[in-house]
Design a protein around this motif. Sequence first.
Motif, PDB file in Angstrom:
ATOM      1  N   TYR A  38       0.856  -1.189   0.000  1.00 56.70           N
ATOM      2  CA  TYR A  38       0.000   0.000   0.000  1.00 56.70           C
ATOM      3  C   TYR A  38       0.891   1.237   0.000  1.00 56.70           C
ATOM      4  CZ  TYR A  38      -3.831  -3.042   1.511  1.00 56.70           C
ATOM      5  OH  TYR A  38      -4.762  -4.037   1.587  1.00 56.70           O
ATOM      6  N   ALA A  39       0.506   2.241  -0.777  1.00 57.18           N
ATOM      7  CA  ALA A  39       1.232   3.507  -0.791  1.00 57.18           C
ATOM      8  C   ALA A  39       0.807   4.339   0.413  1.00 57.18           C
ATOM      9  CB  ALA A  39       0.953   4.264  -2.082  1.00 57.18           C
ATOM     10  N   VAL A  40       1.769   4.980   1.045  1.00 53.68           N
ATOM     11  CA  VAL A  40       1.487   5.857   2.192  1.00 53.68           C
ATOM     12  C   VAL A  40       1.177   7.243   1.648  1.00 53.68           C
ATOM     13  CG1 VAL A  40       2.420   6.884   4.300  1.00 53.68           C
ATOM     14  CG2 VAL A  40       3.002   4.523   3.711  1.00 53.68           C
ATOM     15  N   LEU A  41      -0.044   7.717   1.915  1.00 52.28           N
ATOM     16  CA  LEU A  41      -0.501   8.982   1.352  1.00 52.28           C
ATOM     17  C   LEU A  41      -0.545  10.121   2.360  1.00 52.28           C
ATOM     18  CD1 LEU A  41      -3.432   7.562  -0.813  1.00 52.28           C
ATOM     19  CD2 LEU A  41      -1.073   8.024  -1.505  1.00 52.28           C
ATOM     20  N   SER A  42      -0.428   9.807   3.660  1.00 50.04           N
ATOM     21  CA  SER A  42      -0.475  10.887   4.655  1.00 50.04           C
ATOM     22  C   SER A  42       0.692  10.733   5.624  1.00 50.04           C
ATOM     23  CB  SER A  42      -1.798  10.862   5.429  1.00 50.04           C
ATOM     24  OG  SER A  42      -1.771   9.855   6.425  1.00 50.04           O
ATOM     25  N   GLY A  43       0.941  11.770   6.369  1.00 50.62           N
ATOM     26  CA  GLY A  43       2.061  11.773   7.299  1.00 50.62           C
ATOM     27  C   GLY A  43       1.716  11.331   8.703  1.00 50.62           C
ATOM     28  N   SER A  44       0.574  10.688   8.895  1.00 49.52           N
ATOM     29  CA  SER A  44       0.148  10.334  10.252  1.00 49.52           C
ATOM     30  C   SER A  44       1.055   9.307  10.929  1.00 49.52           C
ATOM     31  CB  SER A  44      -1.292   9.818  10.244  1.00 49.52           C
ATOM     32  OG  SER A  44      -1.383   8.578   9.583  1.00 49.52           O
ATOM     33  N   MET A  45       1.824   8.562  10.166  1.00 52.33           N
ATOM     34  CA  MET A  45       2.699   7.540  10.763  1.00 52.33           C
ATOM     35  C   MET A  45       4.179   7.881  10.627  1.00 52.33           C
ATOM     36  SD  MET A  45       1.215   5.155  12.428  1.00 52.33           S
ATOM     37  CE  MET A  45       2.400   3.827  12.481  1.00 52.33           C
ATOM     38  N   GLU A  46       4.482   9.126  10.311  1.00 50.70           N
ATOM     39  CA  GLU A  46       5.893   9.516  10.234  1.00 50.70           C
ATOM     40  C   GLU A  46       6.489   9.534  11.627  1.00 50.70           C
ATOM     41  OE1 GLU A  46       5.987  13.159   7.901  1.00 50.70           O
ATOM     42  OE2 GLU A  46       6.371  11.946   6.135  1.00 50.70           O
ATOM     43  N   PRO A  47       7.722   9.211  11.813  1.00 50.09           N
ATOM     44  CA  PRO A  47       8.738   8.881  10.807  1.00 50.09           C
ATOM     45  C   PRO A  47       8.779   7.404  10.428  1.00 50.09           C
ATOM     46  CG  PRO A  47       9.791   8.983  12.935  1.00 50.09           C
ATOM     47  CD  PRO A  47       8.331   9.313  13.158  1.00 50.09           C
ATOM     48  N   ALA A  48       8.014   6.537  11.071  1.00 49.27           N
ATOM     49  CA  ALA A  48       8.069   5.104  10.770  1.00 49.27           C
ATOM     50  C   ALA A  48       7.713   4.821   9.311  1.00 49.27           C
ATOM     51  CB  ALA A  48       7.130   4.329  11.701  1.00 49.27           C
ATOM     52  N   PRO A  50       7.101   7.157   6.159  1.00 48.07           N
ATOM     53  CA  PRO A  50       7.028   8.487   5.554  1.00 48.07           C
ATOM     54  C   PRO A  50       6.058   8.554   4.371  1.00 48.07           C
ATOM     55  CG  PRO A  50       9.310   7.705   5.685  1.00 48.07           C
ATOM     56  CD  PRO A  50       8.423   6.564   6.045  1.00 48.07           C
ATOM     57  N   VAL A  51       5.522   9.737   4.121  1.00 45.67           N
ATOM     58  CA  VAL A  51       4.655   9.962   2.965  1.00 45.67           C
ATOM     59  C   VAL A  51       5.423   9.550   1.709  1.00 45.67           C
ATOM     60  CG1 VAL A  51       3.460  11.700   1.585  1.00 45.67           C
ATOM     61  CG2 VAL A  51       3.403  11.844   4.073  1.00 45.67           C
ATOM     62  N   GLY A  52       4.747   8.835   0.834  1.00 46.18           N
ATOM     63  CA  GLY A  52       5.372   8.386  -0.407  1.00 46.18           C
ATOM     64  C   GLY A  52       6.025   7.022  -0.306  1.00 46.18           C
ATOM     65  N   SER A  53       6.021   6.439   0.884  1.00 43.20           N
ATOM     66  CA  SER A  53       6.595   5.103   1.060  1.00 43.20           C
ATOM     67  C   SER A  53       5.615   4.039   0.598  1.00 43.20           C
ATOM     68  CB  SER A  53       6.904   4.833   2.542  1.00 43.20           C
ATOM     69  OG  SER A  53       7.856   5.717   3.019  1.00 43.20           O
ATOM     70  N   MET A  54       6.128   2.851   0.467  1.00 44.15           N
ATOM     71  CA  MET A  54       5.288   1.684   0.208  1.00 44.15           C
ATOM     72  C   MET A  54       5.384   0.819   1.457  1.00 44.15           C
ATOM     73  SD  MET A  54       3.418   0.063  -2.096  1.00 44.15           S
ATOM     74  CE  MET A  54       3.923   0.479  -3.735  1.00 44.15           C
ATOM     75  N   ILE A  55       4.217   0.524   2.070  1.00 46.28           N
ATOM     76  CA  ILE A  55       4.223  -0.376   3.220  1.00 46.28           C
ATOM     77  C   ILE A  55       3.752  -1.746   2.749  1.00 46.28           C
ATOM     78  CG2 ILE A  55       3.948   1.371   5.016  1.00 46.28           C
ATOM     79  CD1 ILE A  55       0.983   0.551   5.170  1.00 46.28           C
ATOM     80  N   TYR A  56       4.242  -2.756   3.411  1.00 47.42           N
ATOM     81  CA  TYR A  56       3.931  -4.131   3.062  1.00 47.42           C
ATOM     82  C   TYR A  56       3.183  -4.754   4.234  1.00 47.42           C
ATOM     83  CZ  TYR A  56       6.900  -3.172  -0.820  1.00 47.42           C
ATOM     84  OH  TYR A  56       7.420  -2.607  -1.952  1.00 47.42           O
ATOM     85  N   VAL A  57       1.956  -5.210   3.945  1.00 46.33           N
ATOM     86  CA  VAL A  57       1.031  -5.662   4.985  1.00 46.33           C
ATOM     87  C   VAL A  57       0.739  -7.149   4.812  1.00 46.33           C
ATOM     88  CG1 VAL A  57      -1.288  -5.336   5.928  1.00 46.33           C
ATOM     89  CG2 VAL A  57       0.015  -3.359   5.108  1.00 46.33           C
ATOM     90  N   LYS A  58       0.842  -7.866   5.912  1.00 48.73           N
ATOM     91  CA  LYS A  58       0.554  -9.304   5.936  1.00 48.73           C
ATOM     92  C   LYS A  58      -0.737  -9.517   6.705  1.00 48.73           C
ATOM     93  CE  LYS A  58       1.933 -13.734   5.748  1.00 48.73           C
ATOM     94  NZ  LYS A  58       1.926 -14.476   4.543  1.00 48.73           N
ATOM     95  N   ALA A  59      -1.680 -10.248   6.114  1.00 48.87           N
ATOM     96  CA  ALA A  59      -2.935 -10.564   6.794  1.00 48.87           C
ATOM     97  C   ALA A  59      -2.626 -11.415   8.026  1.00 48.87           C
ATOM     98  CB  ALA A  59      -3.869 -11.318   5.858  1.00 48.87           C
ATOM     99  N   VAL A  60      -3.270 -11.089   9.136  1.00 52.35           N
ATOM    100  CA  VAL A  60      -3.049 -11.821  10.385  1.00 52.35           C
ATOM    101  C   VAL A  60      -4.384 -12.061  11.082  1.00 52.35           C
ATOM    102  CG1 VAL A  60      -0.716 -10.904  10.771  1.00 52.35           C
ATOM    103  CG2 VAL A  60      -2.677  -9.709  11.731  1.00 52.35           C
ATOM    104  N   ASP A  61      -4.366 -13.006  11.997  1.00 49.88           N
ATOM    105  CA  ASP A  61      -5.519 -13.239  12.853  1.00 49.88           C
ATOM    106  C   ASP A  61      -5.580 -12.053  13.821  1.00 49.88           C
ATOM    107  OD1 ASP A  61      -7.464 -14.100  14.588  1.00 49.88           O
ATOM    108  OD2 ASP A  61      -6.422 -15.928  15.201  1.00 49.88           O
ATOM    109  N   PRO A  62      -6.724 -11.363  13.910  1.00 55.74           N
ATOM    110  CA  PRO A  62      -6.812 -10.210  14.811  1.00 55.74           C
ATOM    111  C   PRO A  62      -6.395 -10.528  16.258  1.00 55.74           C
ATOM    112  CG  PRO A  62      -8.706 -10.231  13.374  1.00 55.74           C
ATOM    113  CD  PRO A  62      -7.957 -11.517  13.128  1.00 55.74           C
ATOM    114  N   GLU A  63      -6.536 -11.782  16.672  1.00 62.12           N
ATOM    115  CA  GLU A  63      -6.140 -12.137  18.043  1.00 62.12           C
ATOM    116  C   GLU A  63      -4.634 -12.104  18.253  1.00 62.12           C
ATOM    117  OE1 GLU A  63      -8.054 -15.564  19.645  1.00 62.12           O
ATOM    118  OE2 GLU A  63     -10.033 -14.933  18.934  1.00 62.12           O
ATOM    119  N   SER A  64      -3.859 -12.110  17.174  1.00 64.38           N
ATOM    120  CA  SER A  64      -2.403 -12.062  17.310  1.00 64.38           C
ATOM    121  C   SER A  64      -1.871 -10.640  17.413  1.00 64.38           C
ATOM    122  CB  SER A  64      -1.741 -12.765  16.122  1.00 64.38           C
ATOM    123  OG  SER A  64      -1.899 -11.990  14.940  1.00 64.38           O
ATOM    124  N   ILE A  65      -2.741  -9.655  17.224  1.00 64.96           N
ATOM    125  CA  ILE A  65      -2.318  -8.253  17.271  1.00 64.96           C
ATOM    126  C   ILE A  65      -2.111  -7.823  18.717  1.00 64.96           C
ATOM    127  CG2 ILE A  65      -3.041  -5.878  16.762  1.00 64.96           C
ATOM    128  CD1 ILE A  65      -4.561  -7.060  14.332  1.00 64.96           C
TER     129      ILE A  65
END
Length: 177
Positions: A38-48, A50-65
């Motif tokens: 997913y492309a990062v479109l806002s700065g709400s998670m900076e600096p982890a 940054p805007v314009g980054s690509m994040i990689y997300v793995k589906a997980v069981d919500p209980e493991s969060i």
Amino acid sequence: MNPTLKKIWNAVMWVLVAAVVAVAMLLAGVRLVGITPYAVLSGSMEPAFPVGSMIYVKAVDPESIEVGDPITFYLDKESGVIATHRVIEIDGEGFHTKGDANDVADGAPVAPENVIGKALFCVPKFGNLSNWISQPPGIYITGCAVVGLLVLMFLPDVLDAADAADRRAAEKKKKEE
């Protein structure tokens, strides 16, 4: 074509092909192993993330969060709006989240069924590249670049074949004289 020049040409072409394949794997190929970019479109998670980054997300069981995990979730499933924020609390209502750069927590908890997965890592600037490649004129330029790369890869062989044909024609003409 000079054999040394041909070796250099081939080495450069293979490096370019390897770079294209690596970019393609980072942009789309990771889906083969269950990771969604997913492309990062806002700065709400900076600096982890940054805007314009690509994040990689793995589906997980919500209980493991766990608290502290960055999760990607639907803000609104109907509209398909997605966000990635860090879990700051878990209770019976769901996951309470907050963007790292935000001063306050998100207004409503995230229901487990709205969780897409955990954000594993990010690659800076790749979100911008992905957005550019997926829309005109990026689509056209990328397509032309790939075709151009293929042409350039086979250029030495075509030139060698043309040289051989010219030599044969010259020898034939010389015999006829």
